[in-house]
Design a protein around this motif. Structure first.
Motif, short mmCIF file in Angstrom:
data_model
loop_
_atom_site.label_atom_id
_atom_site.label_comp_id
_atom_site.label_asym_id
_atom_site.label_seq_id
_atom_site.Cartn_x
_atom_site.Cartn_y
_atom_site.Cartn_z
N PRO A 19 1.39 -8.71 -17.28
CA PRO A 19 0.85 -7.56 -16.55
C PRO A 19 1.09 -7.64 -15.05
N GLU A 20 1.04 -8.83 -14.46
CA GLU A 20 1.27 -8.94 -13.02
C GLU A 20 2.71 -8.57 -12.66
N ASN A 21 3.67 -9.04 -13.42
CA ASN A 21 5.07 -8.70 -13.14
C ASN A 21 5.31 -7.21 -13.29
N GLN A 22 4.71 -6.59 -14.28
CA GLN A 22 4.88 -5.17 -14.47
C GLN A 22 4.27 -4.40 -13.32
N ARG A 23 3.11 -4.84 -12.81
CA ARG A 23 2.47 -4.16 -11.70
C ARG A 23 3.36 -4.23 -10.45
N ILE A 24 3.91 -5.39 -10.14
CA ILE A 24 4.78 -5.53 -8.98
C ILE A 24 6.01 -4.66 -9.16
N ASP A 25 6.60 -4.70 -10.33
CA ASP A 25 7.79 -3.88 -10.58
C ASP A 25 7.46 -2.39 -10.41
N PHE A 26 6.31 -1.96 -10.89
CA PHE A 26 5.93 -0.56 -10.76
C PHE A 26 5.77 -0.17 -9.30
N ASN A 27 5.09 -0.99 -8.51
CA ASN A 27 4.89 -0.70 -7.09
C ASN A 27 6.23 -0.62 -6.36
N GLU A 28 7.13 -1.53 -6.66
CA GLU A 28 8.44 -1.51 -6.03
C GLU A 28 9.22 -0.25 -6.44
N LYS A 29 9.07 0.16 -7.68
CA LYS A 29 9.74 1.39 -8.12
C LYS A 29 9.19 2.60 -7.38
N ILE A 30 7.89 2.62 -7.15
CA ILE A 30 7.28 3.73 -6.40
C ILE A 30 7.83 3.75 -4.98
N VAL A 31 7.93 2.60 -4.34
CA VAL A 31 8.47 2.52 -2.98
C VAL A 31 9.92 3.00 -2.98
N ASP A 32 10.72 2.54 -3.94
CA ASP A 32 12.11 2.99 -4.03
C ASP A 32 12.19 4.50 -4.23
N LEU A 71 7.92 -2.84 1.59
CA LEU A 71 8.89 -2.28 2.54
C LEU A 71 9.47 -3.37 3.44
N LYS A 72 8.64 -4.30 3.90
CA LYS A 72 9.14 -5.39 4.74
C LYS A 72 10.16 -6.24 4.00
N LYS A 73 9.93 -6.48 2.70
CA LYS A 73 10.89 -7.24 1.90
C LYS A 73 12.22 -6.50 1.80
N LYS A 74 12.18 -5.18 1.92
CA LYS A 74 13.39 -4.36 1.84
C LYS A 74 14.05 -4.19 3.21
N GLY A 75 13.53 -4.86 4.23
CA GLY A 75 14.14 -4.83 5.55
C GLY A 75 13.54 -3.85 6.54
N GLY A 89 -17.01 9.79 6.43
CA GLY A 89 -16.05 9.63 5.35
C GLY A 89 -15.32 8.32 5.38
N SER A 90 -14.04 8.41 5.25
CA SER A 90 -13.23 7.24 4.98
C SER A 90 -12.75 6.53 6.25
N ARG A 91 -12.31 5.32 6.05
CA ARG A 91 -11.61 4.56 7.07
C ARG A 91 -10.14 4.59 6.67
N ILE A 92 -9.25 4.78 7.64
CA ILE A 92 -7.82 4.90 7.35
C ILE A 92 -7.04 3.96 8.24
N ILE A 93 -6.11 3.22 7.66
CA ILE A 93 -5.17 2.39 8.39
C ILE A 93 -3.79 2.99 8.14
N VAL A 94 -3.03 3.22 9.21
CA VAL A 94 -1.71 3.85 9.08
C VAL A 94 -0.67 2.95 9.73
N LEU A 95 0.41 2.69 9.01
CA LEU A 95 1.55 1.96 9.57
C LEU A 95 2.79 2.80 9.39
N LYS A 96 3.62 2.82 10.43
CA LYS A 96 4.91 3.51 10.37
C LYS A 96 6.00 2.46 10.44
N LEU A 97 6.93 2.55 9.50
CA LEU A 97 8.00 1.58 9.40
C LEU A 97 9.34 2.30 9.43
#
Length: 134
Positions: A19-32, A71-75, A89-97
């Motif tokens: 399950p951990e490998n599938q989760r990482i793969d899924f997140n990377e696919k979403i980023v791609d 994203l950092k792993k992708k350069g 309401g919510s707390r938000i952290i924003v990073l621009k890459l």
């Protein structure tokens, strides 16, 4: 009959072991996907984190965003960041890459559930990317 049992055993163990490998793969696919197709529209991932209490919110210098790490792993390099707290309401952290002609923005949002006796936060991350001129 032996073959059916063997096949079912293989399927059962192959699905339950990674399950951990599938989760990482899924997140990377979403980023791609966001890099290639987002066209400046947010994709929100609501289940990256467990619920946390108000006392366990990380300090700014300790804040880690899962999608930013991918994203950092992708350069990609962080070009700007900020955070904000809405009083009701919510707390938000924003990073621009940025990498080459692609800019991505990642937001980590802590959604408050103040109606509970102990304030609990649900955490999500959102990503959007766009092509820019060099």
């Amino acid at each position: 009959m032996k073959y059916i049992i063997l096949l079912l055993s293989i399927l059962f163990f192959s699905c339950s072991e990674k399950p951990e490998n599938q989760r990482i793969d899924f997140n990377e696919k979403i980023v791609d996907f966001a890099i290639k197709n987002s066209n400046n529209k947010f994709i929100e991932l609501p289940d990256l984190y467990d619920l946390i209490s108000k006392e366990t919110i990380a300090k700014d210098e300790d804040e880690k965003l899962i999608l930013v790490q991918i994203l950092k792993k992708k350069g990609f390099e962080v070009k700007d960041w900020g955070r904000g707290n809405h009083p009701l309401g919510s707390r938000i952290i924003v990073l621009k890459l940025k990498k080459d002609s692609c800019e991505c923005e990642v937001q980590k949002t802590y959604y408050s559930t103040a109606d509970l006796p102990n304030e609990i936060y649900k955490i999500t991350e959102s990503i959007r990317c766009k092509k820019t001129s060099l």
